[in-house]
Design a protein around this motif. Structure first.
Motif, PDB file in Angstrom:
ATOM      1  N   VAL A 170       0.836  -1.208   0.000  1.00  0.00           N
ATOM      2  CA  VAL A 170       0.000   0.000   0.000  1.00  0.00           C
ATOM      3  C   VAL A 170       0.868   1.255   0.000  1.00  0.00           C
ATOM      4  N   TRP A 171       1.875   1.278   0.863  1.00  0.00           N
ATOM      5  CA  TRP A 171       2.771   2.428   0.909  1.00  0.00           C
ATOM      6  C   TRP A 171       3.515   2.617  -0.417  1.00  0.00           C
ATOM      7  N   ARG A 172       3.922   1.516  -1.015  1.00  0.00           N
ATOM      8  CA  ARG A 172       4.644   1.606  -2.287  1.00  0.00           C
ATOM      9  C   ARG A 172       3.785   2.272  -3.352  1.00  0.00           C
ATOM     10  N   MET A 173       2.535   1.853  -3.473  1.00  0.00           N
ATOM     11  CA  MET A 173       1.667   2.415  -4.503  1.00  0.00           C
ATOM     12  C   MET A 173       1.308   3.863  -4.209  1.00  0.00           C
ATOM     13  N   GLU A 174       1.106   4.199  -2.928  1.00  0.00           N
ATOM     14  CA  GLU A 174       0.777   5.578  -2.589  1.00  0.00           C
ATOM     15  C   GLU A 174       1.914   6.529  -2.960  1.00  0.00           C
ATOM     16  N   VAL A 175       3.129   6.144  -2.580  1.00  0.00           N
ATOM     17  CA  VAL A 175       4.285   6.989  -2.897  1.00  0.00           C
ATOM     18  C   VAL A 175       4.537   7.007  -4.397  1.00  0.00           C
ATOM     19  N   TYR A 176       4.381   5.869  -5.039  1.00  0.00           N
ATOM     20  CA  TYR A 176       4.617   5.756  -6.483  1.00  0.00           C
ATOM     21  C   TYR A 176       3.671   6.672  -7.271  1.00  0.00           C
ATOM     22  N   VAL A 177       2.391   6.643  -6.935  1.00  0.00           N
ATOM     23  CA  VAL A 177       1.416   7.479  -7.633  1.00  0.00           C
ATOM     24  C   VAL A 177       1.639   8.957  -7.331  1.00  0.00           C
ATOM     25  N   SER A 178       1.970   9.269  -6.085  1.00  0.00           N
ATOM     26  CA  SER A 178       2.196  10.671  -5.716  1.00  0.00           C
ATOM     27  C   SER A 178       3.391  11.247  -6.477  1.00  0.00           C
ATOM     28  N   LEU A 179       4.479  10.485  -6.578  1.00  0.00           N
ATOM     29  CA  LEU A 179       5.644  10.957  -7.323  1.00  0.00           C
ATOM     30  C   LEU A 179       5.338  11.096  -8.809  1.00  0.00           C
ATOM     31  N   GLY A 180       4.525  10.205  -9.340  1.00  0.00           N
ATOM     32  CA  GLY A 180       4.159  10.298 -10.751  1.00  0.00           C
ATOM     33  C   GLY A 180       3.354  11.549 -11.054  1.00  0.00           C
ATOM     34  N   ILE A 181       2.398  11.870 -10.178  1.00  0.00           N
ATOM     35  CA  ILE A 181       1.598  13.083 -10.387  1.00  0.00           C
ATOM     36  C   ILE A 181       2.467  14.332 -10.280  1.00  0.00           C
ATOM     37  N   THR A 182       3.359  14.350  -9.273  1.00  0.00           N
ATOM     38  CA  THR A 182       4.250  15.506  -9.108  1.00  0.00           C
ATOM     39  C   THR A 182       5.169  15.670 -10.314  1.00  0.00           C
ATOM     40  N   GLY A 183       5.731  14.565 -10.791  1.00  0.00           N
ATOM     41  CA  GLY A 183       6.612  14.639 -11.959  1.00  0.00           C
ATOM     42  C   GLY A 183       5.886  15.125 -13.196  1.00  0.00           C
ATOM     43  N   LEU A 184       4.654  14.658 -13.390  1.00  0.00           N
ATOM     44  CA  LEU A 184       3.876  15.110 -14.551  1.00  0.00           C
ATOM     45  C   LEU A 184       3.550  16.598 -14.447  1.00  0.00           C
TER      46      LEU A 184
ATOM     47  N   TYR B 239      15.799  19.891 -13.364  1.00  0.00           N
ATOM     48  CA  TYR B 239      16.522  18.864 -12.604  1.00  0.00           C
ATOM     49  C   TYR B 239      15.660  18.309 -11.476  1.00  0.00           C
ATOM     50  N   VAL B 240      14.842  19.153 -10.885  1.00  0.00           N
ATOM     51  CA  VAL B 240      13.906  18.653  -9.863  1.00  0.00           C
ATOM     52  C   VAL B 240      12.937  17.641 -10.484  1.00  0.00           C
ATOM     53  N   ALA B 241      12.449  17.949 -11.679  1.00  0.00           N
ATOM     54  CA  ALA B 241      11.557  17.018 -12.378  1.00  0.00           C
ATOM     55  C   ALA B 241      12.267  15.714 -12.690  1.00  0.00           C
ATOM     56  N   LEU B 242      13.536  15.791 -13.082  1.00  0.00           N
ATOM     57  CA  LEU B 242      14.287  14.566 -13.371  1.00  0.00           C
ATOM     58  C   LEU B 242      14.491  13.736 -12.112  1.00  0.00           C
ATOM     59  N   VAL B 243      14.743  14.391 -10.983  1.00  0.00           N
ATOM     60  CA  VAL B 243      14.896  13.662  -9.719  1.00  0.00           C
ATOM     61  C   VAL B 243      13.585  12.979  -9.325  1.00  0.00           C
ATOM     62  N   VAL B 244      12.470  13.701  -9.458  1.00  0.00           N
ATOM     63  CA  VAL B 244      11.170  13.142  -9.076  1.00  0.00           C
ATOM     64  C   VAL B 244      10.804  11.963  -9.986  1.00  0.00           C
ATOM     65  N   CYS B 245      11.030  12.101 -11.282  1.00  0.00           N
ATOM     66  CA  CYS B 245      10.698  11.016 -12.207  1.00  0.00           C
ATOM     67  C   CYS B 245      11.592   9.799 -11.984  1.00  0.00           C
ATOM     68  N   THR B 246      12.860  10.022 -11.653  1.00  0.00           N
ATOM     69  CA  THR B 246      13.750   8.901 -11.344  1.00  0.00           C
ATOM     70  C   THR B 246      13.314   8.203 -10.063  1.00  0.00           C
ATOM     71  N   ALA B 247      12.941   8.986  -9.062  1.00  0.00           N
ATOM     72  CA  ALA B 247      12.414   8.382  -7.825  1.00  0.00           C
ATOM     73  C   ALA B 247      11.121   7.626  -8.093  1.00  0.00           C
ATOM     74  N   HIS B 248      10.303   8.135  -8.996  1.00  0.00           N
ATOM     75  CA  HIS B 248       9.072   7.435  -9.390  1.00  0.00           C
ATOM     76  C   HIS B 248       9.387   6.052  -9.948  1.00  0.00           C
ATOM     77  N   ALA B 249      10.409   5.949 -10.789  1.00  0.00           N
ATOM     78  CA  ALA B 249      10.790   4.650 -11.350  1.00  0.00           C
ATOM     79  C   ALA B 249      11.389   3.729 -10.296  1.00  0.00           C
ATOM     80  N   LEU B 250      12.182   4.278  -9.389  1.00  0.00           N
ATOM     81  CA  LEU B 250      12.808   3.437  -8.362  1.00  0.00           C
ATOM     82  C   LEU B 250      11.786   2.920  -7.352  1.00  0.00           C
ATOM     83  N   VAL B 251      10.825   3.757  -6.985  1.00  0.00           N
ATOM     84  CA  VAL B 251       9.791   3.306  -6.046  1.00  0.00           C
ATOM     85  C   VAL B 251       8.913   2.239  -6.692  1.00  0.00           C
ATOM     86  N   TYR B 252       8.723   2.311  -7.994  1.00  0.00           N
ATOM     87  CA  TYR B 252       7.976   1.262  -8.693  1.00  0.00           C
ATOM     88  C   TYR B 252       8.657  -0.091  -8.511  1.00  0.00           C
ATOM     89  N   GLY B 253       9.977  -0.088  -8.548  1.00  0.00           N
ATOM     90  CA  GLY B 253      10.682  -1.358  -8.362  1.00  0.00           C
ATOM     91  C   GLY B 253      10.636  -1.861  -6.930  1.00  0.00           C
TER      92      GLY B 253
END
Length: 357
Positions: free
Chosen positions: A221-235, A267-281
């Motif tokens: 549950v925590w993984r998906m919550e953080v994953y979706v939140s980072l995806g929305i922020t990156g977008l 660069y902030v967007a790149l950091v957020v999108c990279t974190a989005h991919a790592l949290v997915y894993g």
């Protein structure tokens, strides 16, 4: 009789006048022809005026002036190379994902998972390509910084390939934003798929068979919550970058504001999108079952290029390197030894226009 003579004399006068006009017309014919050519040249629009005319007014092919040749106008010349690069990246990522998610189960277990191609496989290809394009937007900037540190000056021109790469960063960024939007739409459509509904019923039936009242898994549950939140922020950050790249918005910003938006916020967007991919894993990094046919999961490969760009940028932000790089941007030139000065020539340091990151 008087009327006839008067008429004849008038005819003779008119004839003489006509002959004089003809002679004057022949003498002035080159001048008149030149004047007509200048008037015609003034009326015919130039290349820039033709493009402005076609852009300002929505015209059909039959409404285009005869002096405008549509076939000679190139179609999006600045987008040719970025689109080709995007197509190659999408083809490679699609084949890799297809091999792992569809071909491997079919060969190893005889299971037909070809239904995953339209949604699941494509939805893994889109974010992988998008984050790779976003990393390619900022990679030439850090490479240019390293090159300027090595040269000790900003007045020497960059290589042609680096110049070409830096000139198409806007197109690469807009394509990355477009693919990110498609990824978000595909992800929202997951519950609409019939296959997902069948799987949901199967999971519920299996839970009943196990006599399990609660299937809540806090870690997932925590993984998906953080994953979706980072995806929305990156977008959202990518949307801001795309909006500020529009000419109408760029004209309202000064140079410092534009650089801050495109560089710092980028660069902030790149950091957020990279974190989005790592949290997915999440924990898939160390689980052997996810390494199909001895190949790493797609999110690992997708994170390599952005992580490399961020690592180089972090090195350049070290105080010793950042201070020297700022001095170079202000015009500082490292003194050249005598041997190097003889090799480069007297004008090597002043050749070309100043370059900025």
């Amino acid at each position: 009789m008087m009327d006839i003579r008067h008429t004849d004399s008038q005819i003779v006068e008119d004839q003489d006048t006509w002959n004089e006009l003809v002679i004057m017309g022949q003498e002035d014919q080159p001048h008149l022809a030149e004047q007509d050519a200048q008037d015609h040249k003034a009326l015919v629009p130039t290349g820039t005026e033709r493009r402005h005319l076609l852009v300002s007014f929505a015209v059909e092919e039959f409404e285009v002036p005869p002096s405008v040749c549509i076939e000679e106008m190139s179609l999006f010349p600045e987008w040719h190379l970025p689109l080709k690069l995007t197509g190659v990246l999408m083809a490679l990522t699609f084949l890799y994902t297809f091999m792992r998610d569809v071909l491997q189960p079919f060969v190893s277990q005889g299971r037909s998972d070809f239904y995953k191609v339209p949604i699941l496989v494509v939805n893994k290809t889109l974010p992988w390509t998008a984050i790779s394009l976003l990393a390619l937007v900022y990679l030439p900037g850090v490479l240019a910084g390293l090159l300027q540190l090595q040269r000790g000056t900003k007045y020497r021109p960059f290589p042609v390939w680096l110049e070409r790469w830096m000139s198409m960063r806007k197109q690469l960024g807009l394509l990355a934003f477009f693919l990110a939007v498609l990824h978000s739409i595909y992800s929202l459509c997951y519950p609409m798929r019939r296959s997902y509904r069948y799987k949901l019923l199967n999971w519920a039936f299996q839970q009943v068979q196990r006599n399990q009242e609660d299937s809540w898994i806090a870690d997932d549950v925590w993984r998906m919550e953080v994953y979706v939140s980072l995806g929305i922020t990156g977008l959202g950050l990518l949307a801001l970058l795309a909006i500020t790249s529009l000419p109408s918005v760029t004209d309202t910003l000064n140079w410092r504001e534009f650089v801050w938006m495109q560089r710092s916020l980028g660069y902030v967007a790149l950091v957020v999108c990279t974190a989005h991919a790592l949290v997915y894993g999440w924990r898939k990094w160390v689980e052997p079952k996810h390494f199909v046919w001895y190949t790493p999961p797609s999110f690992i490969l997708a994170s390599l290029l952005p992580a490399t760009v961020l690592l180089i940028k972090a090195v350049l932000l070290l105080p010793c390197l950042n201070r020297r790089l700022e001095q170079i941007h202000r015009g500082w030139v490292r003194p050249c030894p005598l041997k190097e000065r003889q090799v480069l020539g007297k004008d090597s340091l002043t050749d070309g226009a100043p370059k900025t990151l």
